[in-house]
Design an enzyme around this catalytic site. Structure first.
Site, PDB file in Angstrom:
ATOM      1  N   ASP A 158      -4.821  -8.101  -4.438  1.00 13.04           N
ATOM      2  CA  ASP A 158      -4.988  -9.190  -3.480  1.00 13.04           C
ATOM      3  C   ASP A 158      -5.210 -10.516  -4.172  1.00 13.04           C
ATOM      4  O   ASP A 158      -4.691 -11.543  -3.740  1.00 13.04           O
ATOM      5  CB  ASP A 158      -6.155  -8.889  -2.532  1.00 13.04           C
ATOM      6  CG  ASP A 158      -5.726  -7.931  -1.446  1.00 13.04           C
ATOM      7  OD1 ASP A 158      -4.692  -8.189  -0.819  1.00 13.04           O
ATOM      8  OD2 ASP A 158      -6.398  -6.908  -1.253  1.00 13.04           O
ATOM      9  N   HIS A 172       0.817  -1.222   0.000  1.00 11.92           N
ATOM     10  CA  HIS A 172       0.000   0.000   0.000  1.00 11.92           C
ATOM     11  C   HIS A 172       0.845   1.264   0.000  1.00 11.92           C
ATOM     12  O   HIS A 172       0.431   2.286  -0.539  1.00 11.92           O
ATOM     13  CB  HIS A 172      -1.020  -0.028   1.129  1.00 11.92           C
ATOM     14  CG  HIS A 172      -2.166  -0.929   0.788  1.00 11.92           C
ATOM     15  ND1 HIS A 172      -2.241  -2.216   1.244  1.00 11.92           N
ATOM     16  CD2 HIS A 172      -3.210  -0.756  -0.050  1.00 11.92           C
ATOM     17  CE1 HIS A 172      -3.315  -2.784   0.723  1.00 11.92           C
ATOM     18  NE2 HIS A 172      -3.921  -1.933  -0.057  1.00 11.92           N
ATOM     19  N   CYS A 181      -9.974  -2.978 -10.597  1.00 11.47           N
ATOM     20  CA  CYS A 181      -9.412  -1.794  -9.938  1.00 11.47           C
ATOM     21  C   CYS A 181      -8.050  -2.064  -9.293  1.00 11.47           C
ATOM     22  O   CYS A 181      -7.491  -1.200  -8.637  1.00 11.47           O
ATOM     23  CB  CYS A 181     -10.387  -1.233  -8.904  1.00 11.47           C
ATOM     24  SG  CYS A 181     -10.728  -2.369  -7.567  1.00 11.47           S
ATOM     25  N   GLU A 241     -11.539 -10.434  -4.920  1.00 12.21           N
ATOM     26  CA  GLU A 241     -10.104 -10.399  -4.663  1.00 12.21           C
ATOM     27  C   GLU A 241      -9.638 -11.589  -3.834  1.00 12.21           C
ATOM     28  O   GLU A 241      -8.461 -11.714  -3.525  1.00 12.21           O
ATOM     29  CB  GLU A 241      -9.719  -9.080  -3.981  1.00 12.21           C
ATOM     30  CG  GLU A 241     -10.522  -8.748  -2.744  1.00 12.21           C
ATOM     31  CD  GLU A 241     -10.168  -7.382  -2.148  1.00 12.21           C
ATOM     32  OE1 GLU A 241      -9.122  -6.820  -2.489  1.00 12.21           O
ATOM     33  OE2 GLU A 241     -10.965  -6.899  -1.325  1.00 12.21           O
TER      34      GLU A 241
HETATM   35  C1  PEP Z   1      -6.869  -4.911  -4.778  1.00 14.65           C
HETATM   36  O1  PEP Z   1      -6.708  -5.737  -3.891  1.00 14.65           O
HETATM   37  O2  PEP Z   1      -6.591  -5.131  -5.979  1.00 14.65           O
HETATM   38  C2  PEP Z   1      -7.381  -3.575  -4.478  1.00 14.65           C
HETATM   39  C3  PEP Z   1      -7.694  -2.741  -5.433  1.00 14.65           C
HETATM   40  O3  PEP Z   1      -7.503  -3.216  -3.181  1.00 14.65           O
HETATM   41  P1  PEP Z   1      -6.272  -2.833  -2.214  1.00 14.65           P
HETATM   42  O4  PEP Z   1      -5.056  -2.650  -3.093  1.00 14.65           O
HETATM   43  O5  PEP Z   1      -6.653  -1.600  -1.495  1.00 14.65           O
HETATM   44  O6  PEP Z   1      -6.165  -4.018  -1.336  1.00 14.65           O
HETATM   45 MG    MG Z   2      -7.564  -5.502  -1.961  1.00 15.97          MG
END
Ligand code: PEP
Ligand code: MG
Length: 598
Positions: free
Chosen positions: A471, A207, A518, A447
């Site tokens: 994920d 992140h 996403c 995910e």
């Molecule tokens: C993902 O897991 O692809 C996602 C978009 O959520 P995050 O990166 O916040 O876990």
């Molecule tokens: Mg995620």
């Protein structure tokens, strides 16, 4: 927000040291050069300095702020520990709070600053050490534990003191070097106009890396051994496309760096012409091209980039920035501002996805946090927090452009529990006469691998899916998204990943719902024709790559993309796909790939 590079920064003289080049993982695109700032958040190194008498009050103010912050952290950990571990174990943190606020210790620290003109870090370290020494003299097992606790409290306080001071010492134009960065660190530094991040650990989809990309700050992670070589004030270049760090760069590399920065600006300018055009294939298939967002400050940039909406708003950053859950009213104000600002374009608010690497304090960490108390699991266990957030989102939905999305859905029971909870909150608002969008659309993130396999069942319950590849890939391939040791195994073109994506798209379409993507893969230009050809309806990408993705979509026909997707789905390995897609894309878009990593 502007693209973060420093073509216009003043020339910086090289310092006569030998150039060294390090390779890591390219985590956020962009090239910049500047002076290194080494941030050491693990070991707390205490320096002794003497302060001037007119600085006493300032020094004490810094101390009190750090004290307050440490207290808030400990209160939070205590509450969490009480819920999860029970009162008895949680008492450890009550003990820490008492030590932190011990009036004798506090007075001794303040006196030391006043009378001996010691800097406050040194005063804290010395007085805590003195106290520990007294306990050691009475040593028994109980005392040893108390000494350890005292050490923990001291380190927490020192970290907060140094963090507090840090923000005052980073002058603009620095590149931060650290062993690791938390999402909170990344945000904190970004407020001081940093030019880049380099870490020894971490992966492309950690992140902290995602936040650097959102903030348009180049980052290179997993650069082994760099902290043994770099010093505060060294001149460095970081290349966030290729994953390279040049320590004490040569004149020729500096010149090349300036040239590349100018080239990137050139391409960026050309892409600006696409802003108001649709994201549409040459044979008329229209794709929704939305942006991922985490901060209100990004909205202007997102609009400048021509986004059709926000496909993923990571609301947890409201929590990460403040280190506590914001109230319903505070959240409402933020969500309302975003929905209004983007109107009539859609905004998908993903409810808090706390957990995994998005926790603040290591003392509250689980053994296996990515598989732990995270996302929807945490929210269903914390009805007050969940209710306040859903109320705030619903209240902000009146304009009709707001959608809600649930993270970490692993099966029907969890999804239904979340939807039932949402229905309950809607009823509550109706009873109170509070208006909201009765037609509000609800989606599930796909995910977790189990959700892929039961996607047909889930699709009947929601209005849309959004595939979270960050994920999904880590769970599907058992590769921790933040672990540099295995980053080679984190593969977007692995056949299991491509087939999983195709399955989700087919399930969604069979059940007449739309499906977006996403995860970071949506912003990987090499993946664009493949995802397009598999039938994805929406891409939600980091804002900086949006025009590039639009340009690629507009250059393909859907038919051609379908053929490429078929070829990818028939390939046996990630490497095999890369072997043909990369040259194909380079040949087709020579100017856009001059600087990117292959
Ligand atoms: C993902 O897991 O692809 C996602 C978009 O959520 P995050 O990166 O916040 O876990
Ligand atoms: Mg995620």
């Amino acid at each position: 927000m502007e693209r973060n590079n420093n073509a216009t920064a003043p020339a910086v003289p090289t310092n006569g040291k030998n150039e060294k080049i390090f390779r890591g993982v390219a985590a956020a695109p962009g090239i910049s050069f500047g002076l290194a700032y080494v941030y050491n958040q693990r070991e707390v190194v205490v320096r002794r300095t003497n302060i001037a008498s007119e600085d006493i009050e300032d020094e004490l103010r810094i101390y009190r702020q750090a004290l307050e912050r440490s207290e808030q952290e400990l209160q939070k950990i205590y509450t969490l520990a009480k819920e999860k571990l029970g009162e008895t174990l949680a008492e450890i943190f009550q003990g820490h709070l008492m030590m932190l606020n011990d009036p004798v210790l506090k007075e001794a620290i303040e006196n030391r600053v006043r009378d001996k003109l010691n800097n406050v870090e040194y005063a804290v370290a010395s007085e805590f050490e003195k106290y520990a020494g007294q306990l050691r003299d009475n040593a028994n097992d109980f005392m040893y534990e108390r000494i350890q606790d005292l050490e923990d409290v001291k380190n927490r306080l020192l970290r907060n003191l140094q963090r507090r001071r840090l923000t005052g010492t980073i002058e603009g134009g620095r590149i931060i070097f650290s062993r690791r960065l938390t999402p909170a660190d990344t945000v904190l530094f970004s407020r001081y106009n940093v030019l880049g991040y380099v870490t020894e650990t971490g992966g492309m989809t950690s992140h902290a890396a995602i936040i650097s990309r959102s903030l348009n700050i180049p980052a290179v992670v997993a650069v082994q051994g760099i902290l043994n070589e770099v010093h505060d004030g060294d001149l460095v270049i970081i290349d966030g496309y290729k994953g390279l760090v040049y320590l004490n760069p040569s004149e020729s590399h500096l010149a090349e760096c300036r040239k590349k920065i100018a080239e990137i600006e050139n391409v960026t300018r050309k892409l600006e012409a696409l802003r108001d055009l649709r994201c549409e294939t040459t044979d008329g298939r229209v794709i929704e091209l939305a942006a991922n967002a985490e901060f209100v400050e990004e909205l202007e940039y997102i609009q400048q980039q021509g986004a059709d909406g926000i496909g993923l708003y990571r609301t947890e950053h409201l929590y990460l920035l403040r280190e506590e859950f914001p109230s319903e009213e505070e959240q409402f104000l933020v969500y309302h501002e975003i929905a209004e600002n983007m109107y009539p374009r859609p905004v998908i608010f993903r409810v808090f996805d706390i957990g995994g690497d998005k926790v603040l304090d290591s003392s509250a960490r689980e053994g296996n946090p990515f598989m732990g108390w995270r996302g929807i699991r945490l929210l269903l266990d914390q009805p007050d927090i969940f209710r306040a957030q859903l109320r705030a989102i619903l209240r902000a939905s009146q304009g009709g452009n707001v959608k809600i999305m649930f993270p970490m859905i692993s099966g029907l029971v969890v999804l239904k529990a979340a939807i039932d909870f949402l229905d309950g909150v809607k009823d509550e608002l109706r009873r109170e006469g509070v208006p909201f969008d009765e037609e509000i659309k609800v989606g599930a993130m796909i995910e977790v691998p189990s959700a892929v396999l039961v996607a047909d069942i889930l699709a009947r319950e929601v209005d849309f899916f959004s595939i979270g590849t960050n994920d999904l890939i880590q769970y599907l391939l058992a590769v921790d998204r933040g672990n540099e040791l295995i980053s080679e195994l984190y593969q977007e073109f692995h056949p299991a990943v491509l087939h999983a994506i195709r399955m989700v798209i087919e399930s969604a379409h069979r059940n007449d719902i739309w499906v977006g993507l996403c995860g970071e893969m949506a912003g990987n230009p090499y993946a664009t024709p493949l995802l397009l050809g598999m039938g994805i309806d929406e891409f939600s990408v980091i804002p900086s790559v949006l025009p590039e993705i639009k340009h690629i979509v507009r250059s393909f026909s859907f038919e051609e993309a379908k053929a490429l997707a078929q070829r990818a789905l028939a390939s046996k390995t990630h490497e095999e796909v890369k072997d043909w897609i990369i040259p194909l894309m380079h040949e087709r878009f020579p100017e856009f790939f001059t600087t990117t990593l292959t």
